[in-house]
Structures are given as structure tokens and as C-alpha cells.
Scaffold this motif. Structure first.
Motif, PDB file in Angstrom:
ATOM      1  N   LEU A 115      23.787  36.959  42.048  1.00 62.66           N
ATOM      2  CA  LEU A 115      24.629  36.497  40.398  1.00 62.66           C
ATOM      3  C   LEU A 115      24.319  35.217  40.242  1.00 62.66           C
ATOM      4  O   LEU A 115      23.758  35.098  38.696  1.00 62.66           O
ATOM      5  CB  LEU A 115      25.871  36.837  40.354  1.00 62.66           C
ATOM      6  N   GLU A 165      42.184  51.681  40.405  1.00 61.26           N
ATOM      7  CA  GLU A 165      43.427  51.987  40.231  1.00 61.26           C
ATOM      8  C   GLU A 165      44.164  51.910  39.070  1.00 61.26           C
ATOM      9  O   GLU A 165      45.471  52.606  38.558  1.00 61.26           O
ATOM     10  CB  GLU A 165      44.186  51.682  41.324  1.00 61.26           C
ATOM     11  N   HIS A 179      47.200  45.112  51.773  1.00 62.86           N
ATOM     12  CA  HIS A 179      48.986  45.750  53.077  1.00 62.86           C
ATOM     13  C   HIS A 179      48.456  44.596  53.902  1.00 62.86           C
ATOM     14  O   HIS A 179      49.184  44.438  54.804  1.00 62.86           O
ATOM     15  CB  HIS A 179      47.566  46.669  53.973  1.00 62.86           C
ATOM     16  N   LEU A 222      40.564  48.831  42.847  1.00 65.87           N
ATOM     17  CA  LEU A 222      41.342  48.303  42.087  1.00 65.87           C
ATOM     18  C   LEU A 222      41.530  48.819  40.094  1.00 65.87           C
ATOM     19  O   LEU A 222      42.834  48.631  39.887  1.00 65.87           O
ATOM     20  CB  LEU A 222      41.891  46.919  42.649  1.00 65.87           C
ATOM     21  N   THR A 243      38.872  39.768  47.255  1.00 67.44           N
ATOM     22  CA  THR A 243      37.761  39.375  46.775  1.00 67.44           C
ATOM     23  C   THR A 243      38.735  37.986  46.530  1.00 67.44           C
ATOM     24  O   THR A 243      37.965  36.654  46.338  1.00 67.44           O
ATOM     25  CB  THR A 243      38.523  39.729  44.725  1.00 67.44           C
ATOM     26  N   ALA A 273      31.160  40.767  36.244  1.00 67.12           N
ATOM     27  CA  ALA A 273      29.845  40.508  36.098  1.00 67.12           C
ATOM     28  C   ALA A 273      29.144  41.619  37.510  1.00 67.12           C
ATOM     29  O   ALA A 273      29.842  42.002  37.703  1.00 67.12           O
ATOM     30  CB  ALA A 273      28.860  39.353  36.700  1.00 67.12           C
ATOM     31  N   LEU A 328      29.018  44.906  42.486  1.00 71.74           N
ATOM     32  CA  LEU A 328      30.020  43.994  42.247  1.00 71.74           C
ATOM     33  C   LEU A 328      29.406  42.918  43.481  1.00 71.74           C
ATOM     34  O   LEU A 328      29.470  41.615  42.817  1.00 71.74           O
ATOM     35  CB  LEU A 328      31.094  43.653  42.689  1.00 71.74           C
ATOM     36  N   LEU A 346      27.491  36.691  46.341  1.00 71.47           N
ATOM     37  CA  LEU A 346      27.110  36.886  45.053  1.00 71.47           C
ATOM     38  C   LEU A 346      25.784  35.634  44.552  1.00 71.47           C
ATOM     39  O   LEU A 346      25.326  35.226  43.790  1.00 71.47           O
ATOM     40  CB  LEU A 346      28.265  36.300  44.495  1.00 71.47           C
ATOM     41  N   MET A 403      40.055  41.534  38.128  1.00 71.68           N
ATOM     42  CA  MET A 403      39.027  40.801  38.354  1.00 71.68           C
ATOM     43  C   MET A 403      38.335  41.278  39.645  1.00 71.68           C
ATOM     44  O   MET A 403      37.506  41.785  39.829  1.00 71.68           O
ATOM     45  CB  MET A 403      40.077  39.265  38.972  1.00 71.68           C
ATOM     46  N   GLY A 404      39.359  42.360  39.723  1.00 73.42           N
ATOM     47  CA  GLY A 404      37.951  43.432  40.883  1.00 73.42           C
ATOM     48  C   GLY A 404      39.116  43.298  42.354  1.00 73.42           C
ATOM     49  O   GLY A 404      40.344  42.961  42.975  1.00 73.42           O
ATOM     50  N   GLY A 405      38.242  44.253  43.204  1.00 71.39           N
ATOM     51  CA  GLY A 405      37.994  45.274  43.042  1.00 71.39           C
ATOM     52  C   GLY A 405      37.150  46.190  42.118  1.00 71.39           C
ATOM     53  O   GLY A 405      38.410  46.535  41.611  1.00 71.39           O
ATOM     54  N   VAL A 447      50.872  41.799  46.625  1.00 71.18           N
ATOM     55  CA  VAL A 447      51.755  43.142  46.047  1.00 71.18           C
ATOM     56  C   VAL A 447      50.550  44.229  46.513  1.00 71.18           C
ATOM     57  O   VAL A 447      49.422  44.038  47.089  1.00 71.18           O
ATOM     58  CB  VAL A 447      52.006  43.507  45.013  1.00 71.18           C
ATOM     59  N   ALA A 448      51.727  45.618  46.534  1.00 66.16           N
ATOM     60  CA  ALA A 448      50.593  46.784  47.534  1.00 66.16           C
ATOM     61  C   ALA A 448      51.921  47.560  46.824  1.00 66.16           C
ATOM     62  O   ALA A 448      52.538  48.277  46.108  1.00 66.16           O
ATOM     63  CB  ALA A 448      51.278  47.079  48.892  1.00 66.16           C
TER      64      ALA A 448
HETATM   65  N1  NAP Z   1      30.468  40.075  40.620  1.00 66.81           N
HETATM   66  C1  NAP Z   1      32.071  39.845  40.062  1.00 66.81           C
HETATM   67  O1  NAP Z   1      31.898  38.898  39.806  1.00 66.81           O
HETATM   68  C2  NAP Z   1      32.713  39.923  41.253  1.00 66.81           C
HETATM   69  C3  NAP Z   1      34.302  40.081  40.659  1.00 66.81           C
HETATM   70  C4  NAP Z   1      34.960  40.394  41.556  1.00 66.81           C
HETATM   71  C5  NAP Z   1      34.845  40.490  42.476  1.00 66.81           C
HETATM   72  N2  NAP Z   1      33.530  40.046  43.165  1.00 66.81           N
HETATM   73  C6  NAP Z   1      33.595  40.781  45.233  1.00 66.81           C
HETATM   74  O2  NAP Z   1      33.110  42.518  44.763  1.00 66.81           O
HETATM   75  C7  NAP Z   1      33.307  42.568  46.612  1.00 66.81           C
HETATM   76  C8  NAP Z   1      35.140  43.700  45.769  1.00 66.81           C
HETATM   77  O3  NAP Z   1      35.378  43.757  47.503  1.00 66.81           O
HETATM   78  P1  NAP Z   1      36.180  45.291  47.078  1.00 66.81           P
HETATM   79  O4  NAP Z   1      35.175  46.278  47.085  1.00 66.81           O
HETATM   80  O5  NAP Z   1      35.982  45.349  49.107  1.00 66.81           O
HETATM   81  O6  NAP Z   1      37.874  45.007  46.450  1.00 66.81           O
HETATM   82  P2  NAP Z   1      38.596  44.090  46.577  1.00 66.81           P
HETATM   83  O7  NAP Z   1      39.967  45.312  45.640  1.00 66.81           O
HETATM   84  O8  NAP Z   1      38.765  42.800  46.009  1.00 66.81           O
HETATM   85  O9  NAP Z   1      39.700  44.604  47.557  1.00 66.81           O
HETATM   86  C9  NAP Z   1      39.651  45.819  48.408  1.00 66.81           C
HETATM   87  C10 NAP Z   1      41.361  45.744  49.387  1.00 66.81           C
HETATM   88  O10 NAP Z   1      42.636  45.617  48.398  1.00 66.81           O
HETATM   89  C11 NAP Z   1      43.328  45.761  48.688  1.00 66.81           C
HETATM   90  N3  NAP Z   1      43.976  46.710  48.331  1.00 66.81           N
HETATM   91  C12 NAP Z   1      43.195  47.359  47.577  1.00 66.81           C
HETATM   92  N4  NAP Z   1      43.921  47.845  45.965  1.00 66.81           N
HETATM   93  C13 NAP Z   1      45.466  48.339  47.066  1.00 66.81           C
HETATM   94  C14 NAP Z   1      46.537  48.678  46.771  1.00 66.81           C
HETATM   95  N5  NAP Z   1      46.618  50.017  45.716  1.00 66.81           N
HETATM   96  N6  NAP Z   1      47.586  48.537  47.472  1.00 66.81           N
HETATM   97  C15 NAP Z   1      47.682  47.540  48.415  1.00 66.81           C
HETATM   98  N7  NAP Z   1      46.205  46.791  48.815  1.00 66.81           N
HETATM   99  C16 NAP Z   1      45.116  47.233  47.966  1.00 66.81           C
HETATM  100  C17 NAP Z   1      43.045  46.860  50.008  1.00 66.81           C
HETATM  101  O11 NAP Z   1      43.113  45.820  50.954  1.00 66.81           O
HETATM  102  P3  NAP Z   1      44.001  45.723  53.252  1.00 66.81           P
HETATM  103  O12 NAP Z   1      44.471  47.419  52.413  1.00 66.81           O
HETATM  104  O13 NAP Z   1      43.131  44.782  53.381  1.00 66.81           O
HETATM  105  O14 NAP Z   1      44.785  44.807  52.304  1.00 66.81           O
HETATM  106  C18 NAP Z   1      41.495  46.769  49.600  1.00 66.81           C
HETATM  107  O15 NAP Z   1      40.367  46.785  51.420  1.00 66.81           O
HETATM  108  C19 NAP Z   1      33.669  40.970  47.281  1.00 66.81           C
HETATM  109  O16 NAP Z   1      32.688  40.272  47.701  1.00 66.81           O
HETATM  110  C20 NAP Z   1      34.446  39.990  45.425  1.00 66.81           C
HETATM  111  O17 NAP Z   1      34.406  39.029  46.032  1.00 66.81           O
HETATM  112  C21 NAP Z   1      32.543  40.540  42.475  1.00 66.81           C
END
Ligand code: NAP
Length: 178
Positions: free
Chosen positions: A26, A121, A77, A118, A55, A9, A16, A23, A113-115, A90-91
Motif C-alpha cells: 500500500l 459482521e 476477546h 469484522l 488492526t 484500501a 487488506l 502494508l 476500519m476492518g478487518g 467490546v466483544a
Molecule cells: N488496507 C487497509 O487500509 C487496512 C485497513 C484495515 C486493516 N488492515 C490490516 O488488515 C489486517 C486485518 O486483520 P484481520 O483480518 O485479523 O482482522 P481484524 O478485524 O483486524 O482482527 C480480527 C480479530 O478481531 C477480533 N474480533 C473480530 N470480531 C470480533 C467479535 N465479534 N468479538 C470479539 N472479537 C472480535 C478477534 O481477535 P481476538 O479474538 O484475538 O481478540 C479477531 O481475531 C490487519 O493486518 C490490519 O492492519 C488494512
């Protein structure tokens, strides 16, 4: 054949969550549980879920039952605690893990699922087939973005569910600027 589907959403201005990961915007919306784009129908085809660390930690703190007992891969990470035996960390590039995701999905869908970073990516790795969004009639002005890159998509379906516009897009590839 496993489909990689980003189902989420979003606000009308493409967020997001707000800057504090809330949220509240939402949960204030009206949705018909059996209407177009409903989560139960989507989840019925899902065999694996993948998400970023923010997330994951948000779900653990606020909505633990959003973590069903299916293989769940969290990109991070950090040294996070697995919520149950289905959670793996995973990373790196999604492409490095595609074989593991496909094997775990066993022909079912992978829910990205997001964010938004990702999801981008996955799209950059050629691992995002569809984006399914429920667009809420609210703007936040700032927050966590729906998508972290420039891609072309093709609208396949569009409908209304309660307060939401529900749309399904195919991901075509990187945005061509010329
Ligand atoms: N509206 C909706 O339905 C919905 C859906 C999904 C999410 N959300 C919300 O949206 C927000 C999303 O947060 P966000 O933008 O920070 O995104 P996120 O994808 O949830 O988290 C980002 C973090 O994921 C890790 N990451 C991402 N890609 C990586 C990779 N290739 N390798 C290793 N680690 C990786 C890193 O964390 P580290 O390096 O710190 O480990 C990065 O800081 C959250 O508040 C979530 O609850 C809402």
C-alpha cells in the motif's frame, strides 16, 4: 443519522494486508492527498471508529497517529491495553453495541476500519451502509481478506486517485443466490 462506513484500501485481488499483516504494497502506491476518496475528507465526518484486534495492535506497533482522539471501539476477546482514554474493548455482535456506537457518534459517521471479517459482521447485523475502497494495482495471492461474507452492493461512485481506483458502494444486504 449515523452512517456506518467501511473505508479501506485493498489490493486488486481483495486483500487488506499480506499474510504477515504488512502494508508495504500500500505504501508503495502513489495517491493525491486531496484527490477523490481522500482520507481527510472522509475522516472529517467521522465521530467513532471501530476495528478488530489485529488492526488495533498493528496500528499501535506501526502507525500510532492513526488513532485520533475520538471514541474507538476495538473488538477483541483478549485483555488488551487501551492506547488512550478514548479506546474501549467490546466483544460479540455489533448489534449488541449499536446504542453505544450511535451515542458516541452523536450523529456523525462510524468508521468501520476492518478487518474484513469484522466488516462482514457489521453487514450481517444490518449495520453497514457503505463500502468505500481504494483499489491498488497490485495482487498478493493471499493475505487478510477485504470482506468475510457474501453480500450484494450497489456501485454509487467511481473515480481515479493516483494509482488507485476509488469506489463507493451502498450495501444492499445478504447476497441472494436465486
Ligand atoms: N488496507 C487497509 O487500509 C487496512 C485497513 C484495515 C486493516 N488492515 C490490516 O488488515 C489486517 C486485518 O486483520 P484481520 O483480518 O485479523 O482482522 P481484524 O478485524 O483486524 O482482527 C480480527 C480479530 O478481531 C477480533 N474480533 C473480530 N470480531 C470480533 C467479535 N465479534 N468479538 C470479539 N472479537 C472480535 C478477534 O481477535 P481476538 O479474538 O484475538 O481478540 C479477531 O481475531 C490487519 O493486518 C490490519 O492492519 C488494512
Amino acid at each position: 443519522m449515523t452512517r456506518y462506513r467501511y473505508y479501506t484500501a485493498t489490493t486488486l485481488d481483495g486483500f487488506l494486508a499480506d499474510d504477515a499483516d504488512s502494508l508495504a504494497w500500500l505504501f508503495a502506491q502513489h495517491i493525491e492527498e486531496d484527490g477523490p476518496g481522500n482520507s481527510a475528507t472522509f475522516i472529517a465526518d467521522v465521530g467513532v471508529q471501530v476495528m478488530g484486534a489485529t488492526t488495533y495492535t498493528w496500528i499501535l506497533e506501526h502507525e500510532r497517529d492513526w488513532l485520533p482522539e475520538i471514541p474507538t471501539f476495538v473488538f477483541t476477546h483478549r485483555d488488551l491495553e487501551p492506547a488512550n482514554e478514548h479506546v474501549s474493548f467490546v466483544a460479540g455482535s455489533p448489534a449488541d453495541h449499536r446504542a453505544a456506537f450511535d451515542a458516541a457518534a452523536d450523529g456523525r459517521d462510524v468508521w468501520v476500519m476492518g478487518g474484513g471479517g469484522l466488516a462482514a459482521e457489521f453487514a450481517a447485523a444490518g449495520m453497514l451502509d457503505e463500502v468505500l475502497v481504494s483499489i491498488a494495482p497490485v495482487t498478493l495471492g493471499s493475505g487478510k481478506p477485504l470482506f468475510g461474507g457474501a453480500f450484494d452492493l450497489a456501485l454509487q461512485e467511481c473515480d481515479r486517485n493516483g494509482d488507485f481506483v476509488v469506489a463507493r458502494y451502498d450495501v444492499l444486504g445478504p447476497l441472494k443466490t436465486s
